[in-house]
Design an enzyme around this catalytic site. Structure first.
Site, short mmCIF file in Angstrom:
data_model
loop_
_atom_site.label_atom_id
_atom_site.label_comp_id
_atom_site.label_asym_id
_atom_site.label_seq_id
_atom_site.Cartn_x
_atom_site.Cartn_y
_atom_site.Cartn_z
N ASN A 27 9.00 -18.94 -27.05
CA ASN A 27 9.73 -19.05 -25.79
C ASN A 27 9.54 -17.80 -24.93
O ASN A 27 8.79 -17.81 -23.96
CB ASN A 27 11.20 -19.32 -26.08
CG ASN A 27 11.98 -19.68 -24.84
OD1 ASN A 27 11.55 -19.42 -23.72
ND2 ASN A 27 13.12 -20.29 -25.01
N ASP A 28 10.16 -16.70 -25.35
CA ASP A 28 10.10 -15.49 -24.53
C ASP A 28 8.67 -14.98 -24.34
O ASP A 28 8.35 -14.43 -23.30
CB ASP A 28 10.94 -14.39 -25.19
CG ASP A 28 12.41 -14.76 -25.25
OD1 ASP A 28 12.85 -15.53 -24.38
OD2 ASP A 28 13.11 -14.30 -26.16
N VAL A 29 7.81 -15.20 -25.32
CA VAL A 29 6.45 -14.65 -25.24
C VAL A 29 5.55 -15.43 -24.29
O VAL A 29 4.42 -15.04 -24.04
CB VAL A 29 5.78 -14.57 -26.64
CG1 VAL A 29 6.56 -13.64 -27.55
CG2 VAL A 29 5.61 -15.93 -27.25
N VAL A 30 6.05 -16.57 -23.75
CA VAL A 30 5.28 -17.31 -22.75
C VAL A 30 6.08 -17.41 -21.44
O VAL A 30 5.83 -18.27 -20.63
CB VAL A 30 4.93 -18.74 -23.23
CG1 VAL A 30 3.90 -18.68 -24.34
CG2 VAL A 30 6.16 -19.49 -23.70
N ALA A 84 15.91 -13.66 -26.57
CA ALA A 84 16.44 -12.68 -25.63
C ALA A 84 17.48 -13.30 -24.70
O ALA A 84 18.08 -12.62 -23.89
CB ALA A 84 15.30 -12.07 -24.82
#
Lengths: 115, 462
Positions: free
Chosen positions: B388-391, B429
């Site tokens: 999620n956060d990494v994209v 996050a």
């Protein structure tokens, strides 16, 4: 040239930091977990120190009376040996466990269509 | 047989070289296994040299310790689930820390017994015991947090920085008292305080920052070994400890850079406490589209270049093997399929690579962030599993976002993006992800493993 041991050790320490810096930056990110596992295994090198604490035989009171010993020298040495033994065992867990897990992980990495 | 000090020092140098060659081997998966063998040979050599040093006579005790280590260590290494690696590594760090502290204490008792203590040695004992105990209790807490036995939520008490500073000063004060008096009591106090300090140092650090902590404790275990080496005048320990210390420090740096956080802010802790406090619900009122497995399978059928982005969610769902089946099916149809890995995709550096390798996915299909980012624009379909956060494009477009500036996988540049998710909830996050509501994106709701299996089936039939 007479150098103190401390000077020599500081030289080793600084140069090892430099070597470590370059070698570790050369490790491919895909293998960072095995890197951590293998450094974990290698940190079992503290076993060298542990053996030096666990290894010496307890000097008996007769010998000890000749030099200025603590009155409880034998007891103190025995306690030291027990601490050394525990340290040897803890380091050995790291060494055997660390290398075994690294081997296990590395054996999984294979190329396309290959072994 | 006893080795002369010079001969044993030269042999120890050889052991050190074997360790360096071992790490050098990790530059490529092809040479890595040989590297591990070099390191094992180095360790065996180091142990043999030590056994042959003057004064070491009690081989039975040492053999018992070694045997105990092998009996405990090898089965753990064989049986551990690879998703649990971070906590295992943390637990192993704690052993090294404790061993370094025990050695310092044992050395003290031996020299105290004969009245042989020297000032320099007591300085090194203080360092060894303090770093060792901090590593020990910090690693135990990290392992418990990673295992989920202790809550991963950070300890956010406002006075923690003052407490930590006071503890540090008290440790230094104990060390000074110990070095000047050689008395056991300040040494005992130092050990107790260092144990507490390790706890209060790791407690404020939240689950999201755990990869940094595991790397940092790896580094500490190295410095503890180096301190022990100074104490016992063993160059090999100093050399090895310094290399490990450096390795852990570099890994911490890489992890911090991948999260766009400074090392200091990670150490100060508290991150992740205010999770989901002020998340604007679906920022611009857009709602994420949902797609069915058939739609996705149809797009995969016509696609030529496909990128799969796995996140930790994929590992939690145990979906690696199902994803591998999908990978095989698509590759067999002549499509170009690659995996894109963010440095913090797993729970420790490189964790996701190991999880994919375990599922038998070839390492040359797996690419790092810098390598793969230019490829998204020319790919037809991107499948995101449990990431999620990494994209999240907000890292590049929304200056106010908590993850702004973090390097991310630019999945949104692909023609079509499918996000496999359990629910609409935001990531670790607690940040909303605008990717989900983009025109070229759709959600495939469901369990990662289940969705991967259904996709494979549909692609085969299609």
């Amino acid at each position: 040239m007479e150098l103190t041991t401390l000077t020599v050790l500081i030289m080793v320490f600084v140069l090892a930091c430099v070597i470590g810096y370059f070698v570790v930056w050369g490790v491919t990110p895909a293998l960072h977990t095995p890197l951590m596992a293998v450094t974990n295994a290698i940190s079992g090198i503290v076993i060298v120190a542990a053996v030096l604490v666990a290894g010496p035989a307890v000097v008996d009171d007769a010998v000890c009376n000749a030099i200025a010993c603590n009155p409880h020298a034998a007891t103190l040495q025995s306690v030291a040996k027990i601490l050394g033994f525990v340290a040897v065992a803890l380091c050995a867990i790291n060494i055997f466990g660390g290398f075994a897990i690294t081997r296990r992980m590395l054996s999984m990495f294979r190329q396309k269509g290959g072994k | 047989m006893t080795l002369s000090p010079d001969l044993s020092a030269l042999l120890a140098l050889l052991a050190g070289l074997l360790f360096i060659m071992g790490l050098k081997g990790l530059a490529h998966p092809k040479t890595a296994r040989r590297g591990n063998s070099y390191a094992m040979a180095g360790m065996a050599l180091a142990i043999v040299i030590t056994l042959l040093q003057a004064g070491v006579t009690d081989y039975i005790t040492i053999a018992a310790g070694l045997a105990l280590g092998a009996v405990v260590g090898v089965p753990i290494a064989r049986g551990i689930q690879l998703t649990s690696l971070p906590q295992l590594v943390a637990a192993f760090h704690s052993f090294v820390g404790l061993a370094a502290a025990l050695v310092a204490a044992g050395m003290y008792l031996q020299h105290y017994a004969f009245g042989l203590l020297e000032t320099r040695e007591t300085i090194e004992m203080s360092a060894g015991a303090a770093i060792g105990m901090v590593t020990f209790s910090g690693s135990i807490l990290a392992a418990l947090k990673l295992q989920g036995w202790v809550s991963g939520r950070p300890w956010t008490w406002g006075g923690r920085h003052v407490l930590n500073l006071l503890l540090l000063l008290a440790i230094v004060a104990c060390a000074v008292a110990f070095v000047t008096t050689f008395s056991p009591w300040p040494f005992v106090a130092l050990i107790v305080l260092a144990t507490i300090f390790g706890y209060t140092l790791v407690a404020p650090i939240g689950g999201a920052d755990m990869p940094v902590i595991v790397s940092m404790l790896n580094s500490y275990s190295g410095w503890a070994a180096a301190a022990t080496g100074f104490m016992l005048e063993q160059p090999l320990l100093v050399l090895t400890g310094a290399i490990i210390g450096m390795s852990g420090a570099i890994l911490s740096y890489i992890m911090c850079a991948a999260m766009n956080r400074s090392f200091i802010s990670v150490i100060m802790g508290g991150f992740g406490a205010e999770v989901a406090a002020d998340v604007p619900a679906a920022a611009d009122g857009k709602v994420a589209k949902q797609a069915g497995v058939e739609d996705a399978a149809f797009m995969l059928d016509t696609a030529e270049r496909i990128i799969i982005v796995p996140g930790y969610g994929m590992a939690v769902a145990q979906a690696q093997h199902a994803v591998k089946e999908l990978f095989n099916t698509l590759t067999e149809q002549g499509k170009e399929v690659s995996f894109a890995i963010h440095p913090v995709a797993g729970r420790m550096p490189g964790h996701m690579n190991v999880l994919l390798a375990e599922a038998d996915i070839p390492y040359d299909a797996v690419h790092e962030l810098e390598e793969i980012n230019p490829e998204f624009a020319r790919s037809d379909v991107v499948l995101i599993f449990g990431a999620n956060d990494v994209v999240n494009p907000a890292a590049q477009t929304t200056p106010g976002s908590p993850i702004y500036g973090m390097p991310v996988l630019e999945a949104w540049k692909a023609k079509q993006v499918y996000v496999v998710k359990r629910s609409h909830r935001p990531g670790y996050a607690g940040v909303d992800n605008p990717l989900f509501t983009m025109d070229n994106a759709a959600l495939l709701l469901g369990d990662a493993k289940d969705v991967a299996e259904k996709l494979t089936q549909a692609v085969k039939e299609g």
